[in-house]
Scaffold this motif. Sequence first.
Motif, PDB file in Angstrom:
ATOM      1  N   GLU A  90       0.641  -0.850  -0.162  1.00 31.53           N
ATOM      2  CA  GLU A  90       0.629  -0.060   0.081  1.00 31.53           C
ATOM      3  C   GLU A  90       1.035   1.026  -0.098  1.00 31.53           C
ATOM      4  OE1 GLU A  90      -3.322   2.655   2.799  1.00 31.53           O
ATOM      5  OE2 GLU A  90      -2.990   0.381   2.806  1.00 31.53           O
ATOM      6  N   LEU A  91       0.704   1.852  -0.633  1.00 35.92           N
ATOM      7  CA  LEU A  91       1.766   2.906  -1.025  1.00 35.92           C
ATOM      8  C   LEU A  91       0.859   4.701  -1.261  1.00 35.92           C
ATOM      9  CD1 LEU A  91       3.365   1.917  -4.375  1.00 35.92           C
ATOM     10  CD2 LEU A  91       4.474   1.914  -2.219  1.00 35.92           C
ATOM     11  N   ARG A  92       1.075   5.446   0.018  1.00 35.37           N
ATOM     12  CA  ARG A  92       0.530   6.792   0.412  1.00 35.37           C
ATOM     13  C   ARG A  92       1.370   7.503  -0.536  1.00 35.37           C
ATOM     14  NH1 ARG A  92       0.817  11.291   3.350  1.00 35.37           N
ATOM     15  NH2 ARG A  92       2.690  10.006   4.808  1.00 35.37           N
ATOM     16  N   PRO A  93       0.394   8.496  -1.939  1.00 31.10           N
ATOM     17  CA  PRO A  93       1.605   9.298  -2.513  1.00 31.10           C
ATOM     18  C   PRO A  93       2.194  10.607  -1.314  1.00 31.10           C
ATOM     19  CG  PRO A  93      -0.514   8.444  -3.926  1.00 31.10           C
ATOM     20  CD  PRO A  93      -0.535   7.559  -2.159  1.00 31.10           C
ATOM     21  N   THR A  94       3.323  11.346  -1.566  1.00 32.34           N
ATOM     22  CA  THR A  94       3.610  12.061  -0.652  1.00 32.34           C
ATOM     23  C   THR A  94       4.417  13.585  -1.206  1.00 32.34           C
ATOM     24  OG1 THR A  94       5.946  11.513  -0.134  1.00 32.34           O
ATOM     25  CG2 THR A  94       3.698  10.959   1.258  1.00 32.34           C
ATOM     26  N   GLY A  95       4.099  13.185  -3.323  1.00 30.43           N
ATOM     27  CA  GLY A  95       4.466  14.546  -3.384  1.00 30.43           C
ATOM     28  C   GLY A  95       4.546  13.983  -4.908  1.00 30.43           C
ATOM     29  N   ALA A  96       4.651  15.141  -5.978  1.00 28.26           N
ATOM     30  CA  ALA A  96       4.480  14.591  -7.307  1.00 28.26           C
ATOM     31  C   ALA A  96       5.059  13.690  -7.664  1.00 28.26           C
ATOM     32  CB  ALA A  96       5.187  16.073  -7.873  1.00 28.26           C
ATOM     33  N   THR A  97       5.952  13.289  -6.168  1.00 25.16           N
ATOM     34  CA  THR A  97       7.598  11.861  -7.584  1.00 25.16           C
ATOM     35  C   THR A  97       7.253  10.979  -5.885  1.00 25.16           C
ATOM     36  OG1 THR A  97       9.401  13.397  -7.266  1.00 25.16           O
ATOM     37  CG2 THR A  97       8.378  13.271  -9.479  1.00 25.16           C
ATOM     38  N   THR A  98       6.784  10.875  -5.008  1.00 19.85           N
ATOM     39  CA  THR A  98       7.270  10.385  -3.899  1.00 19.85           C
ATOM     40  C   THR A  98       6.268  10.041  -3.344  1.00 19.85           C
ATOM     41  OG1 THR A  98       6.759  12.488  -2.207  1.00 19.85           O
ATOM     42  CG2 THR A  98       9.287  12.002  -3.266  1.00 19.85           C
ATOM     43  N   ALA A  99       6.681   8.524  -3.195  1.00 17.37           N
ATOM     44  CA  ALA A  99       5.373   8.021  -1.984  1.00 17.37           C
ATOM     45  C   ALA A  99       5.982   7.398  -0.832  1.00 17.37           C
ATOM     46  CB  ALA A  99       4.704   6.872  -2.838  1.00 17.37           C
ATOM     47  N   GLU A 100       5.174   6.962   0.394  1.00 12.83           N
ATOM     48  CA  GLU A 100       5.459   6.129   1.496  1.00 12.83           C
ATOM     49  C   GLU A 100       4.471   4.904   1.768  1.00 12.83           C
ATOM     50  OE1 GLU A 100       4.792   6.516   6.021  1.00 12.83           O
ATOM     51  OE2 GLU A 100       3.667   7.377   4.770  1.00 12.83           O
ATOM     52  N   VAL A 101       5.654   3.889   1.735  1.00 12.71           N
ATOM     53  CA  VAL A 101       4.975   2.631   2.367  1.00 12.71           C
ATOM     54  C   VAL A 101       4.035   2.123   3.128  1.00 12.71           C
ATOM     55  CG1 VAL A 101       5.262  -0.548   2.485  1.00 12.71           C
ATOM     56  CG2 VAL A 101       7.066   1.219   0.083  1.00 12.71           C
ATOM     57  N   VAL A 102       2.985   2.059   3.902  1.00 10.98           N
ATOM     58  CA  VAL A 102       2.265   2.156   4.713  1.00 10.98           C
ATOM     59  C   VAL A 102       2.120   1.553   5.294  1.00 10.98           C
ATOM     60  CG1 VAL A 102       1.524   4.737   4.604  1.00 10.98           C
ATOM     61  CG2 VAL A 102      -0.344   2.479   4.019  1.00 10.98           C
ATOM     62  N   TRP A 103       1.668  -0.253   4.245  1.00  3.76           N
ATOM     63  CA  TRP A 103       1.913  -1.221   4.799  1.00  3.76           C
ATOM     64  C   TRP A 103       1.863  -1.971   3.414  1.00  3.76           C
ATOM     65  CZ3 TRP A 103      -1.624  -5.236   2.074  1.00  3.76           C
ATOM     66  CH2 TRP A 103      -1.761  -5.797   3.060  1.00  3.76           C
ATOM     67  N   GLU A 104       2.928  -3.409   3.772  1.00  9.12           N
ATOM     68  CA  GLU A 104       3.406  -4.539   3.236  1.00  9.12           C
ATOM     69  C   GLU A 104       2.850  -6.051   3.432  1.00  9.12           C
ATOM     70  OE1 GLU A 104       7.210  -4.195   0.854  1.00  9.12           O
ATOM     71  OE2 GLU A 104       7.663  -4.993   2.647  1.00  9.12           O
ATOM     72  N   TRP A 105       2.658  -6.823   2.644  1.00  7.36           N
ATOM     73  CA  TRP A 105       2.088  -8.232   3.066  1.00  7.36           C
ATOM     74  C   TRP A 105       2.901  -8.559   2.162  1.00  7.36           C
ATOM     75  CZ3 TRP A 105       0.717 -12.838   0.516  1.00  7.36           C
ATOM     76  CH2 TRP A 105       0.253 -14.000   0.946  1.00  7.36           C
TER      77      TRP A 105
END
Length: 167
Positions: A90-105
């Motif tokens: 699960e990726l959360r966009p954090t900027g125009a070219t960035t994201a944070e992994v908020v969950w992973e299975w």
Amino acid sequence: ENDTLLRSYIYSSNSFSGGGITGALQKVLWDGTVVWDYPYSTSTYCIHHDICPLPNGNVLVIAYDKKTSTQATQAGSSSAIEIWSEKIVELRPTGATTAEVVWEWKVWDHLCQNYNSSKDNYVSSIVANPQLLNINYNTAKDWMHMNGIDYNEELDQIVVSSHNLNE
């Protein structure tokens, strides 16, 4: 639901190759303006096939999770081969070219085998452990080949399909 299209596309720097390999995501406005462009592809993982937008604005992706022949053997594989395992991220966009992994299975965290009793994931009965996946079932490089992912908001459940496991 609004004026934004979410899409995956073939990332030119992918280390992985084959049908369904994408490697990157974009959010694009109807007028063609790219508002988010994020590659999720390295030498050890890569988006492939399906993606799923979530109600909270995040995105679920299916990604190959490359394991070396040494890792496969350590996990009790009877075949000393490179395996493209799977993970859901699960990726959360954090900027125009960035994201944070908020969950992973990761599938790799849910393996069992009855081939090598010296390995940590050894079980005497595969059938008695339906919550785990036998690493020695139809083992191949593109082992599971997940194709689809979806989210049921009412039940808060994720569903995936696996072409090679027929599930």
